[in-house]
Write an enzyme that holds these catalytic residues in place. Structure first.
Site, PDB file in Angstrom:
ATOM      1  N   GLU A  37      64.007  59.470 -51.751  1.00  0.00           N
ATOM      2  CA  GLU A  37      64.465  58.914 -50.478  1.00  0.00           C
ATOM      3  C   GLU A  37      64.239  59.857 -49.302  1.00  0.00           C
ATOM      4  O   GLU A  37      63.977  59.405 -48.180  1.00  0.00           O
ATOM      5  CB  GLU A  37      65.965  58.596 -50.555  1.00  0.00           C
ATOM      6  CG  GLU A  37      66.332  57.496 -51.531  1.00  0.00           C
ATOM      7  CD  GLU A  37      67.844  57.393 -51.736  1.00  0.00           C
ATOM      8  OE1 GLU A  37      68.594  57.761 -50.796  1.00  0.00           O
ATOM      9  OE2 GLU A  37      68.272  56.985 -52.828  1.00  0.00           O
ATOM     10  N   GLU A  68      74.540  53.974 -57.083  1.00  0.00           N
ATOM     11  CA  GLU A  68      74.926  53.635 -58.444  1.00  0.00           C
ATOM     12  C   GLU A  68      76.401  53.247 -58.536  1.00  0.00           C
ATOM     13  O   GLU A  68      76.761  52.322 -59.272  1.00  0.00           O
ATOM     14  CB  GLU A  68      74.646  54.817 -59.370  1.00  0.00           C
ATOM     15  CG  GLU A  68      73.171  55.134 -59.526  1.00  0.00           C
ATOM     16  CD  GLU A  68      72.930  56.335 -60.410  1.00  0.00           C
ATOM     17  OE1 GLU A  68      72.948  56.169 -61.644  1.00  0.00           O
ATOM     18  OE2 GLU A  68      72.724  57.436 -59.874  1.00  0.00           O
ATOM     19  N   GLY A 125      67.500  64.907 -61.714  1.00  0.00           N
ATOM     20  CA  GLY A 125      67.026  64.187 -62.887  1.00  0.00           C
ATOM     21  C   GLY A 125      66.020  63.167 -62.386  1.00  0.00           C
ATOM     22  O   GLY A 125      66.286  62.488 -61.399  1.00  0.00           O
ATOM     23  N   ARG A 156      80.914  54.733 -65.638  1.00  0.00           N
ATOM     24  CA  ARG A 156      79.514  54.978 -65.989  1.00  0.00           C
ATOM     25  C   ARG A 156      79.495  55.636 -67.365  1.00  0.00           C
ATOM     26  O   ARG A 156      80.099  56.684 -67.577  1.00  0.00           O
ATOM     27  CB  ARG A 156      78.843  55.909 -64.977  1.00  0.00           C
ATOM     28  CG  ARG A 156      77.402  56.266 -65.342  1.00  0.00           C
ATOM     29  CD  ARG A 156      76.823  57.268 -64.366  1.00  0.00           C
ATOM     30  NE  ARG A 156      75.451  57.634 -64.711  1.00  0.00           N
ATOM     31  CZ  ARG A 156      75.115  58.641 -65.513  1.00  0.00           C
ATOM     32  NH1 ARG A 156      76.074  59.392 -66.048  1.00  0.00           N
ATOM     33  NH2 ARG A 156      73.847  58.909 -65.775  1.00  0.00           N
ATOM     34  N   HIS A 175      69.107  56.177 -66.124  1.00  0.00           N
ATOM     35  CA  HIS A 175      69.144  55.804 -64.702  1.00  0.00           C
ATOM     36  C   HIS A 175      69.166  54.286 -64.525  1.00  0.00           C
ATOM     37  O   HIS A 175      68.800  53.765 -63.479  1.00  0.00           O
ATOM     38  CB  HIS A 175      67.933  56.381 -63.947  1.00  0.00           C
ATOM     39  CG  HIS A 175      67.929  57.864 -63.833  1.00  0.00           C
ATOM     40  ND1 HIS A 175      66.764  58.612 -63.903  1.00  0.00           N
ATOM     41  CD2 HIS A 175      68.929  58.756 -63.663  1.00  0.00           C
ATOM     42  CE1 HIS A 175      67.049  59.897 -63.793  1.00  0.00           C
ATOM     43  NE2 HIS A 175      68.365  60.008 -63.641  1.00  0.00           N
ATOM     44  N   GLY A 183      67.481  61.268 -54.526  1.00  0.00           N
ATOM     45  CA  GLY A 183      67.463  62.321 -53.511  1.00  0.00           C
ATOM     46  C   GLY A 183      66.091  62.703 -53.005  1.00  0.00           C
ATOM     47  O   GLY A 183      65.827  62.699 -51.800  1.00  0.00           O
ATOM     48  N   ASN A 190      82.727  58.560 -62.988  1.00  0.00           N
ATOM     49  CA  ASN A 190      81.583  59.137 -63.693  1.00  0.00           C
ATOM     50  C   ASN A 190      82.031  60.487 -64.230  1.00  0.00           C
ATOM     51  O   ASN A 190      82.089  61.473 -63.496  1.00  0.00           O
ATOM     52  CB  ASN A 190      80.394  59.291 -62.744  1.00  0.00           C
ATOM     53  CG  ASN A 190      79.164  59.866 -63.424  1.00  0.00           C
ATOM     54  OD1 ASN A 190      79.187  60.202 -64.613  1.00  0.00           O
ATOM     55  ND2 ASN A 190      78.078  59.993 -62.682  1.00  0.00           N
ATOM     56  N   ARG A 214      64.840  70.444 -66.241  1.00  0.00           N
ATOM     57  CA  ARG A 214      64.385  69.883 -67.520  1.00  0.00           C
ATOM     58  C   ARG A 214      62.860  69.882 -67.570  1.00  0.00           C
ATOM     59  O   ARG A 214      62.200  69.573 -66.590  1.00  0.00           O
ATOM     60  CB  ARG A 214      64.908  68.456 -67.713  1.00  0.00           C
ATOM     61  CG  ARG A 214      66.415  68.352 -67.794  1.00  0.00           C
ATOM     62  CD  ARG A 214      66.830  66.911 -67.946  1.00  0.00           C
ATOM     63  NE  ARG A 214      68.224  66.727 -67.565  1.00  0.00           N
ATOM     64  CZ  ARG A 214      68.734  65.584 -67.121  1.00  0.00           C
ATOM     65  NH1 ARG A 214      67.958  64.523 -66.995  1.00  0.00           N
ATOM     66  NH2 ARG A 214      69.997  65.492 -66.784  1.00  0.00           N
ATOM     67  N   HIS A 222      62.434  57.093 -59.585  1.00  0.00           N
ATOM     68  CA  HIS A 222      63.775  57.642 -59.340  1.00  0.00           C
ATOM     69  C   HIS A 222      63.633  59.161 -59.401  1.00  0.00           C
ATOM     70  O   HIS A 222      63.624  59.764 -60.480  1.00  0.00           O
ATOM     71  CB  HIS A 222      64.752  57.141 -60.405  1.00  0.00           C
ATOM     72  CG  HIS A 222      66.140  57.677 -60.245  1.00  0.00           C
ATOM     73  ND1 HIS A 222      67.196  56.915 -59.828  1.00  0.00           N
ATOM     74  CD2 HIS A 222      66.649  58.920 -60.457  1.00  0.00           C
ATOM     75  CE1 HIS A 222      68.289  57.654 -59.783  1.00  0.00           C
ATOM     76  NE2 HIS A 222      67.978  58.877 -60.170  1.00  0.00           N
ATOM     77  N   ASP A 245      65.862  73.479 -56.196  1.00  0.00           N
ATOM     78  CA  ASP A 245      66.043  72.609 -55.038  1.00  0.00           C
ATOM     79  C   ASP A 245      64.664  72.301 -54.451  1.00  0.00           C
ATOM     80  O   ASP A 245      63.952  73.221 -54.025  1.00  0.00           O
ATOM     81  CB  ASP A 245      66.926  73.297 -53.994  1.00  0.00           C
ATOM     82  CG  ASP A 245      67.302  72.392 -52.831  1.00  0.00           C
ATOM     83  OD1 ASP A 245      66.427  71.638 -52.352  1.00  0.00           O
ATOM     84  OD2 ASP A 245      68.457  72.444 -52.387  1.00  0.00           O
ATOM     85  N   GLY A 261      65.069  62.679 -58.442  1.00  0.00           N
ATOM     86  CA  GLY A 261      66.167  63.539 -58.024  1.00  0.00           C
ATOM     87  C   GLY A 261      66.149  64.766 -58.905  1.00  0.00           C
ATOM     88  O   GLY A 261      65.118  65.128 -59.469  1.00  0.00           O
TER      89      GLY A 261
END
Length: 405
Positions: A334, A385, A212, A92, A180, A331, A9, A241, A208, A282, A210
């Protein structure tokens, strides 16, 4: 060790890698990252996944991806058995445009198509290509591209079209592509196994979450809508973002602040999101500060969750209320019970009810966390991934060169 696949990646200044042995089971042998490519001092963190031995190389000079990958090659070959074990390299690739909608054996034609999609992914596709070219020089085996946009190629036109002049779609390919995708494919497969239901009969909404973040609505195993657009900027609030924002903001920033388009792009991608609102990106720090009474951190959390619930409502409508499961992955998805709790709060009327004890269970295993009265399953499914790319790489090779693998 004869069926090992190296997964790469390549980012603008980093190179993540993982080596999987797929001979009998999906076993990760090594993984690591080269950071600071092009900087005066770089770092390589290399981990033996079998015995947790770590190798760290600091302060080295890695001026480009070719040199970085050569360092990875040297680290992998500390184990001499690996010299003949790598049967393929899986890459990727962020954007495949409209033509590259499934894993592809890398040829000159494929590389030209990836280069054509640079217009749509100027930050991602160029370093992806650099990684491919470097790997072709070092690893004399088949190279396969797995595209982050491919999973979303089933979007219907009414979901992927922007209400812009049609000529802009025809000329420039401006439409929603989604990202993703490799993660979604991995998580969907695991969700089907967990629910004991064929994938093509599955209706799920996957979050999803994380640094991102994105969401996808999946009907009978096919993606019918997703939050990210022509780039990964659209949709949910992310670490740095903005996600959805009125495009008129750009004109205001240009006229009132004198910002160039490049400066606006940097602001929206790297200085906004959670970081823009509260100064931290974070989620663990944001949660702790909000719980300690920081109003700006609480605001960031509220905006983050509000955007997710907004799309969740839309996707429940898209699936006509026939939802097998709400799935959390990546992240934050989960590992953050408080975020899952905030998202599911108040959704009892839609058949979504969380079990508090299951939600806070300390485990990394895929599992169900809904209450006994919930009509919709709520799942936590770890994503991998890199493993998915390795498996798709080997699967493609088995169909076109069965004797070589």
């Amino acid at each position: 060790m004869g069926r090992s696949v190296l997964v790469l990646n390549s980012g603008s200044s980093s190179l993540k890698y993982a080596l999987y042995n797929l001979e009998k089971s999906a076993k990760c042998l090594f993984r690591g990252v080269v950071e600071g490519i092009g900087a005066s001092k770089s770092l390589i963190a290399h981990k033996n996944a079998q015995d947790a031995r770590d190798v760290k190389l600091q302060g080295i000079n890695v001026t480009n991806h070719r040199i970085g990958l050569n360092k990875v090659w040297e680290l992998l070959h500390l184990d001499k058995d690996l010299s003949s074990s790598i049967c393929a390299v899986g890459h990727r690739v962020a954007h495949g445009g409209e033509t590259l909608t499934k894993p592809a054996l890398i040829t000159d034609t494929v590389k030209k198509a990836i280069e054509k999609a640079v217009l749509l992914a100027p930050l991602h596709n160029p370093p992806n290509l650099e990684g491919i070219k470097a790997a072709e020089e070092l690893f004399h085996c088949p190279q396969v591209a797995v595209f982050d946009t491919a999973f979303h190629s089933t979007l219907p036109p009414y979901a992927y079209m922007y209400a812009l002049p049609l000529s802009l779609y025809m000329e420039l390919g401006l439409r929603r592509y989604g990202f993703h995708g490799t993660s979604y494919q991995c998580v969907l497969d695991q969700a089907a196994n967990l629910l004991l239901k064929p994938k093509n009969n599955l209706n799920v909404i996957i979050c999803h979450l994380g640094a991102g973040a994105s969401m996808a609505a999946i009907r009978q195993g096919n993606c019918i809508d997703t939050t990210m657009g022509v780039t990964p900027l659209e949709g949910l609030v992310m670490a740095t973002r903005s996600g959805d924002v009125d495009s008129g903001v750009m004109q205001i920033l240009a006229s009132e602040k004198g910002l160039s388009m490049q400066e606006i792009n940097t602001l929206l991608n790297k200085e906004s999101g959670l970081y823009g609102i509260c100064g931290d990106k974070d989620m663990r720090v944001v949660l702790e500060a909000a719980q300690a009474g920081s109003e700006k951190h609480k605001l960031a959390l509220d905006v983050f969750v509000h955007r997710i619930k907004k799309y969740l409502g839309a996707y429940l409508v898209h699936l006509e209320g026939k939802v097998d499961a709400l799935v959390f992955t990546a992240g934050i998805g989960e590992r953050s019970p408080p975020i899952r709790s905030m998202i599911c709060h108040g959704l009892n009327a839609f058949g979504i009810s969380l079990d508090h004890k299951k939600n806070y269970q300390d485990t990394n295993e895929k599992r169900e966390i809904q209450s006994s009265t919930s009509k919709v399953k709520i799942l936590v499914v770890p994503t991998d991934e890199e493993l998915c790319i390795a498996q798709q790489t080997l699967e493609l090779l088995s169909t076109i060169e069965p004797k070589s693998v």
